[in-house]
Design an enzyme around this catalytic site. Structure first.
Site, short mmCIF file in Angstrom:
data_model
loop_
_atom_site.label_atom_id
_atom_site.label_comp_id
_atom_site.label_asym_id
_atom_site.label_seq_id
_atom_site.Cartn_x
_atom_site.Cartn_y
_atom_site.Cartn_z
N HIS A 69 90.81 50.95 32.99
CA HIS A 69 89.73 50.85 31.77
C HIS A 69 88.84 52.82 32.87
CE1 HIS A 69 85.97 51.01 28.79
NE2 HIS A 69 86.54 52.30 28.44
N MET A 71 86.10 54.20 33.74
CA MET A 71 84.72 54.75 32.34
C MET A 71 84.18 55.94 34.26
SD MET A 71 83.64 51.47 31.31
CE MET A 71 84.76 50.20 31.88
N GLY A 145 79.80 50.09 29.58
CA GLY A 145 78.44 50.73 31.11
C GLY A 145 78.80 48.39 31.45
N PHE A 146 78.51 47.64 30.75
CA PHE A 146 77.94 46.39 31.09
C PHE A 146 78.82 45.14 30.05
CE2 PHE A 146 75.20 49.38 32.07
CZ PHE A 146 74.39 48.82 32.96
N GLY A 179 85.01 44.64 24.43
CA GLY A 179 83.25 43.85 24.46
C GLY A 179 83.25 43.03 23.24
N GLY A 180 82.80 42.14 24.43
CA GLY A 180 81.78 41.03 23.03
C GLY A 180 82.84 39.95 22.56
N GLY A 200 85.88 39.84 29.08
CA GLY A 200 85.73 39.17 29.91
C GLY A 200 84.28 38.02 29.86
C1 DX5 Z 1 82.60 47.23 28.96
C2 DX5 Z 1 83.81 46.90 29.56
C3 DX5 Z 1 84.17 45.77 29.39
C4 DX5 Z 1 83.50 44.19 29.35
C5 DX5 Z 1 83.88 43.25 28.55
O1 DX5 Z 1 82.30 48.81 30.12
O2 DX5 Z 1 84.47 48.23 29.28
O3 DX5 Z 1 85.65 45.99 29.58
O4 DX5 Z 1 84.01 43.68 30.82
O5 DX5 Z 1 83.16 42.34 29.11
P1 DX5 Z 1 83.06 40.90 27.71
O6 DX5 Z 1 83.99 40.74 27.50
O7 DX5 Z 1 81.82 40.39 28.79
O8 DX5 Z 1 81.85 42.16 26.86
ZN ZN Z 2 87.14 47.86 29.38
#
Ligand code: DX5
Ligand code: ZN
Length: 218
Positions: A69, A71, A145-146, A179-180, A200
């Site tokens: 991915h 970014m 980003g996070f 995400g989430g 994640g």
């Molecule tokens: C955010 C990333 C995600 C992130 C997901 O910018 O693209 O891949 O690691 O993390 P969780 O599953 O903890 O939301």
């Molecule tokens: Zn990602």
């Protein structure tokens, strides 16, 4: 009923980088289908993560496909380098270019799969012209980003919209969500039509990784 096989892509961003080999082995043994690698440049997103040396290291650790991915504000500068590092697919954000077609072609010319990524504020219609030109479309369910953010429920309608479009085209483009994701939001995303789930925190903080992967899948 939809019969798409659901694939789970643990995001290494939430792993313990001091024990990378063990963490990769844990998710591979637990039944992960892909490994999701979040590369951040501090420009496209306000955070830095890791880059080419880590992708190369992970490539040597696993046979799982590397779902990379990007970014990055200028992904075109690095596509070949990520291919050389061992990526299997490259995900590029629609927001970086008014016309992503040259980027998509560049990824395919490298022999890799291409995924087009949409931030939460990007209209799904912006992806329509490209749905049968990419192998996968990624719906961000948080601002990129996070890790560790809460799932934005508006992603569900966006997944369903893209599912309807893809089915109407008769295409087999995969729909990924990122995400989430936890067992509850995973279920809602699967029901909306997502086929690849990135997770994640849920995976790497689980006491039983294999059980978590299974509960995200079903
Ligand atoms: C955010 C990333 C995600 C992130 C997901 O910018 O693209 O891949 O690691 O993390 P969780 O599953 O903890 O939301
Ligand atoms: Zn990602």
């Amino acid at each position: 009923m939809r019969s798409h096989r659901v694939r789970i892509a643990p995001s290494l961003l939430a792993a313990d980088f001091g024990h990378l080999a063990e963490q990769v082995a844990l998710v591979e043994a637990g039944g992960a289908d892909l490994l999701h690698l979040d590369v951040m440049d501090g420009h496209f997103v306000p955070n830095l993560s890791f880059g080419l040396p880590v992708v190369e290291a992970v490539r040597r650790l696993t046979r799982l496909p590397l779902d990379t991915h990007l970014m990055l504000a200028e992904p075109q500068r690095y596509l070949a380098a990520f291919r050389d590092a061992g990526a299997d697919s490259l995900s590029v954000h629609l927001e970086v270019s008014p016309d992503p077609a040259p980027l998509i072609d560049a990824v395919h010319d490298l022999g890799l799969q291409c995924c087009l990524v949409l931030n939460p504020a990007t209209p799904t219609a912006a992806a329509y012209p490209y749905l049968n030109r990419v192998e996968m479309v990624l719906v961000m369910s948080v601002e990129p980003g996070f890790g560790g953010q809460s799932f934005q429920p508006a992603a569900l309608g966006r997944i369903a919209d893209l599912r309807a479009r893809i089915d109407a085209l008769g295409a087999d483009t995969a729909i990924e969500v990122d995400g989430g994701i936890n067992p509850e939001t995973a279920r809602a995303c699967r029901q909306a039509g997502a086929t690849v789930l990135v997770a994640g925190s849920a995976v790497f903080r689980a006491a039983d990784v294999a059980a978590m992967l299974q509960s995200l899948r079903s």
